[in-house]
Design a protein around this motif. Structure first.
Motif, PDB file in Angstrom:
ATOM      1  N   ALA A  74       0.368  -3.168  -7.348  1.00 15.65           N
ATOM      2  CA  ALA A  74       1.297  -4.218  -7.507  1.00 15.65           C
ATOM      3  C   ALA A  74       2.722  -3.896  -7.617  1.00 15.65           C
ATOM      4  N   SER A  75       3.066  -2.622  -7.356  1.00 24.53           N
ATOM      5  CA  SER A  75       4.405  -2.129  -7.267  1.00 24.53           C
ATOM      6  C   SER A  75       4.797  -1.756  -5.669  1.00 24.53           C
ATOM      7  N   PHE A  76       3.985  -2.011  -4.804  1.00 18.84           N
ATOM      8  CA  PHE A  76       4.326  -2.114  -3.539  1.00 18.84           C
ATOM      9  C   PHE A  76       5.109  -3.441  -3.196  1.00 18.84           C
ATOM     10  N   GLN A  77       6.376  -3.215  -2.558  1.00 17.43           N
ATOM     11  CA  GLN A  77       6.947  -4.574  -2.269  1.00 17.43           C
ATOM     12  C   GLN A  77       6.457  -4.880  -0.651  1.00 17.43           C
ATOM     13  N   ALA A  78       6.257  -6.158  -0.539  1.00 15.78           N
ATOM     14  CA  ALA A  78       5.806  -6.472   0.697  1.00 15.78           C
ATOM     15  C   ALA A  78       7.286  -6.741   1.452  1.00 15.78           C
ATOM     16  N   GLY A  79       6.984  -6.338   2.783  1.00 17.19           N
ATOM     17  CA  GLY A  79       8.213  -6.293   3.657  1.00 17.19           C
ATOM     18  C   GLY A  79       8.833  -4.856   3.909  1.00 17.19           C
ATOM     19  N   THR A  80       8.322  -4.037   3.023  1.00 17.33           N
ATOM     20  CA  THR A  80       8.708  -2.731   3.230  1.00 17.33           C
ATOM     21  C   THR A  80       7.645  -1.745   3.886  1.00 17.33           C
TER      22      THR A  80
ATOM     23  N   TRP B 188       6.223   4.126   1.568  1.00 17.26           N
ATOM     24  CA  TRP B 188       5.798   4.188   0.316  1.00 17.26           C
ATOM     25  C   TRP B 188       4.855   5.147  -0.040  1.00 17.26           C
TER      26      TRP B 188
ATOM     27  N   ASN C 178      -1.415   1.302  -8.547  1.00 14.02           N
ATOM     28  CA  ASN C 178       0.044   0.908  -8.382  1.00 14.02           C
ATOM     29  C   ASN C 178       0.114  -0.137  -7.425  1.00 14.02           C
TER      30      ASN C 178
END
Length: 177
Positions: free
Chosen positions: A49-55, A60, A47
């Motif tokens: 692609a589901s990791f949000q950059a900047g977090t 996560w 998954n």
């Protein structure tokens, strides 16, 4: 493997000790914790692609670990802690007194952490050991920040009680009168 998966793979490798420590705090069984970390790595890569950059990546991945653990508990309907502290009295360090005292302290604190309710133990581990902020911890656990703060306060108070720490010793000399 995509570039995103490669980036996540590098971050996973760097975070493995923290992941294992958190998994151990949940499972209390080293082999089970290792399995949980492996499953979390697989899920993170699948998954990516589901990791949000900047977090925060660690928040996560801790959420993935926790969700996997909850899924496992629901699926197996298991309960009850298992003691995983290695108590080897046959090994004495260079300084036997200090080593023995440190082991006794570790055993006392570890035992106290084991006796905390799950929700307090999770918050203690994420805030005090993994150094996540209250907001990040709230995100991992899916609860409001106020809930994190109250669980942490109750957990710290209970740890002090279980380890025999006198709360009054934290006050200044003027307050002790």
């Amino acid at each position: 493997m995509t570039a995103g998966e490669q980036d996540i793979g590098v971050q996973l490798i760097a975070l493995l000790p923290n992941m294992r420590r958190f998994a151990l705090s949940l499972t209390r069984i080293p082999d089970l914790a290792d399995d949980l970390v492996q499953q979390a790595c697989e899920r993170a890569l699948a998954n990516a692609a589901s990791f949000q950059a900047g977090t925060r990546f660690d928040a996560w991945i801790f959420r993935i670990i926790r969700n996997l653990w909850i899924d496992r508990l629901r699926r197996e309907k298991t309960a009850g802690p298992t003691d995983d502290i290695e108590e080897r009295v046959d090994i004495v360090g260079e300084d036997g007194d200090s080593t023995t005292e440190a082991r006794l302290t570790l055993a006392t604190v570890s035992g106290a952490i084991e006796r905390l309710p799950d929700e307090q133990r999770e918050v203690i581990m994420l805030v005090c050991v993994e150094d996540l902020s209250y907001r990040e911890t709230a995100g991992v656990l899916g609860v409001p920040i106020g809930t994190v703060m109250s669980r942490l306060a109750r957990g710290r108070k209970r740890l002090a009680e279980l380890t025999g720490i006198n709360a009054s010793s934290d006050r200044s000399p003027e307050q002790r009168d």
